[in-house]
Enzyme design. Structure first.
Site, PDB file in Angstrom:
ATOM      1  N   GLY A   1      90.988  48.605  46.430  1.00 41.34           N
ATOM      2  CA  GLY A   1      91.494  49.367  47.642  1.00 41.34           C
ATOM      3  C   GLY A   1      92.596  49.595  48.140  1.00 41.34           C
TER       4      GLY A   1
ATOM      5  N   THR B   1      91.023  50.622  40.433  1.00 41.93           N
ATOM      6  CA  THR B   1      91.194  49.267  40.046  1.00 41.93           C
ATOM      7  C   THR B   1      90.137  48.826  39.258  1.00 41.93           C
ATOM      8  OG1 THR B   1      92.882  48.390  41.599  1.00 41.93           O
ATOM      9  CG2 THR B   1      91.648  46.702  40.874  1.00 41.93           C
TER      10      THR B   1
ATOM     11  N   GLY C   1      96.098  48.355  48.799  1.00 44.84           N
ATOM     12  CA  GLY C   1      96.554  47.087  48.553  1.00 44.84           C
ATOM     13  C   GLY C   1      97.369  46.412  49.460  1.00 44.84           C
TER      14      GLY C   1
HETATM   15  N1  ASP Z   1      94.245  47.606  44.992  1.00 47.73           N
HETATM   16  C1  ASP Z   1      95.110  48.340  44.373  1.00 47.73           C
HETATM   17  C2  ASP Z   1      96.583  48.336  44.593  1.00 47.73           C
HETATM   18  O1  ASP Z   1      96.791  48.487  45.998  1.00 47.73           O
HETATM   19  C3  ASP Z   1      94.503  49.771  44.292  1.00 47.73           C
HETATM   20  C4  ASP Z   1      93.079  50.084  44.162  1.00 47.73           C
HETATM   21  O2  ASP Z   1      92.240  49.032  44.011  1.00 47.73           O
HETATM   22  O3  ASP Z   1      92.759  51.010  44.161  1.00 47.73           O
HETATM   23  O4  ASP Z   1      97.219  48.359  43.873  1.00 47.73           O
END
Ligand code: ASP
Length: 297
Positions: free
Chosen positions: A208, A156, A210
């Site tokens: 991270g 992200t 989610g």
């Molecule tokens: N947090 C994001 C999600 O869960 C993905 C990520 O940050 O890796 O969509």
């Protein structure tokens, strides 16, 4: 330290994840370029909201990162993107989710800062963007095959900034998790989970797992911790909450005094920061590389 003397600071991230050696340089360079773009706006007296949007827009345009043109496919092989931006002065939030035809979702989110809805999804969000002058694109045909379920990758992008007037903004944008269920929305566009900003306390943006971030309302935890803690300890306290549900995450934080904090339990966290008190921006793939500048007064 923010003392109303024109001090500003900004930190960007390109994902809490494991970074293969051959991707290290692209992650550093992409984050560094985004930090420079945001810093240029802050140095020129621009707002934290403008700097955060511009930095995230740059990261969306870099296919090193899972956001914008680098978004990963869901289980149907399609892209669905989430983005949000929050203005810590007004507590306005603009957020879009599960959009497929907005090339820069952060632009669509920023456009919603002046509108009543906090979050619009799918076609409704795309229609809002189109009605406000954003040309919609065709969903990118994807070359990569849908990932096997159960092998999500984290990634992200995000930014937190404080401008010379002491205003704070946070922004996030993501393609979600590789192979995610169609229609799944993660933490990134949800205030109190993936991001938050309040001039009275500070700002935070997460990357991270989610679902884990949502279930433990991690951005809200950081904001609460900032009432009594500095930026890095506040981020660490939030990440520690993940133990209850499991999962990986990383947080970037700036407090109301302009101190910068980072915490993550992922192997790497692509980062770059700049501040009025630093001669040059700094990039890192782990928070330990930034020890000398985190929570700097
Ligand atoms: N947090 C994001 C999600 O869960 C993905 C990520 O940050 O890796 O969509």
């Amino acid at each position: 330290m923010h003392d109303a003397n024109g001090c500003w600071a900004l930190i960007v991230h390109g994902g809490a994840k494991s970074i293969a050696p051959d991707k290290a340089e692209a992650n550093r360079a992409g984050c560094l370029a985004a930090a420079r773009i945001g810093a240029q706006i802050l140095r020129g007296g621009g707002s934290a909201v403008a700097a955060a949007e511009a930095a995230v827009r740059h990261l969306e345009d870099d296919d090193t990162f899972n956001a914008g043109i680098g978004s990963v496919p869901n289980a149907d092989g399609e892209i669905e993107m989430d983005a949000a931006i929050m203005d810590g002065t007004t507590l306005a939030v603009g957020a879009v989710a599960a959009v497929r035809r907005i090339r820069n979702p952060i632009g669509g989110a920023a456009m919603m800062l002046d509108a009543l809805p906090v979050l619009l999804v799918g076609e409704g969000a795309e229609r809002f963007a189109r009605d406000h002058g954003i040309a919609l694109c065709e969903p990118e045909p994807l070359a990569s095959p849908p990932a096997a379920a159960g092998s999500p990758e984290h990634d992200t992008v995000g930014c937190v900034a404080i401008d010379a007037a002491g205003h704070i903004a946070a922004a996030a944008s993501t393609g979600g998790l590789t192979g995610q269920h169609p229609g799944r929305i993660g933490d990134a566009p949800i205030p109190g989970a993936g991001l938050y900003a309040d001039d009275q306390l500070g700002g935070v943006a997460f990357s991270g797992d989610g679902e884990s971030i949502l279930r433990t309302m991690l951005a809200a935890r950081v904001m609460q911790a900032l009432e009594t803690m500095q930026a890095t300890p506040a981020a660490e306290a939030a990440i520690a909450r993940l133990a209850r549900v499991g999962g990986e995450a990383g947080a970037i934080v700036i407090d109301r005094a302009g101190r910068i904090g980072v915490a993550h339990n992922s192997e790497h966290f692509a980062l770059a920061l700049h501040a009025s008190w630093l001669p040059e921006p700094r990039a890192a793939l782990h928070s330990s590389e930034l020890k000398d500048v985190l929570d700097h007064d």
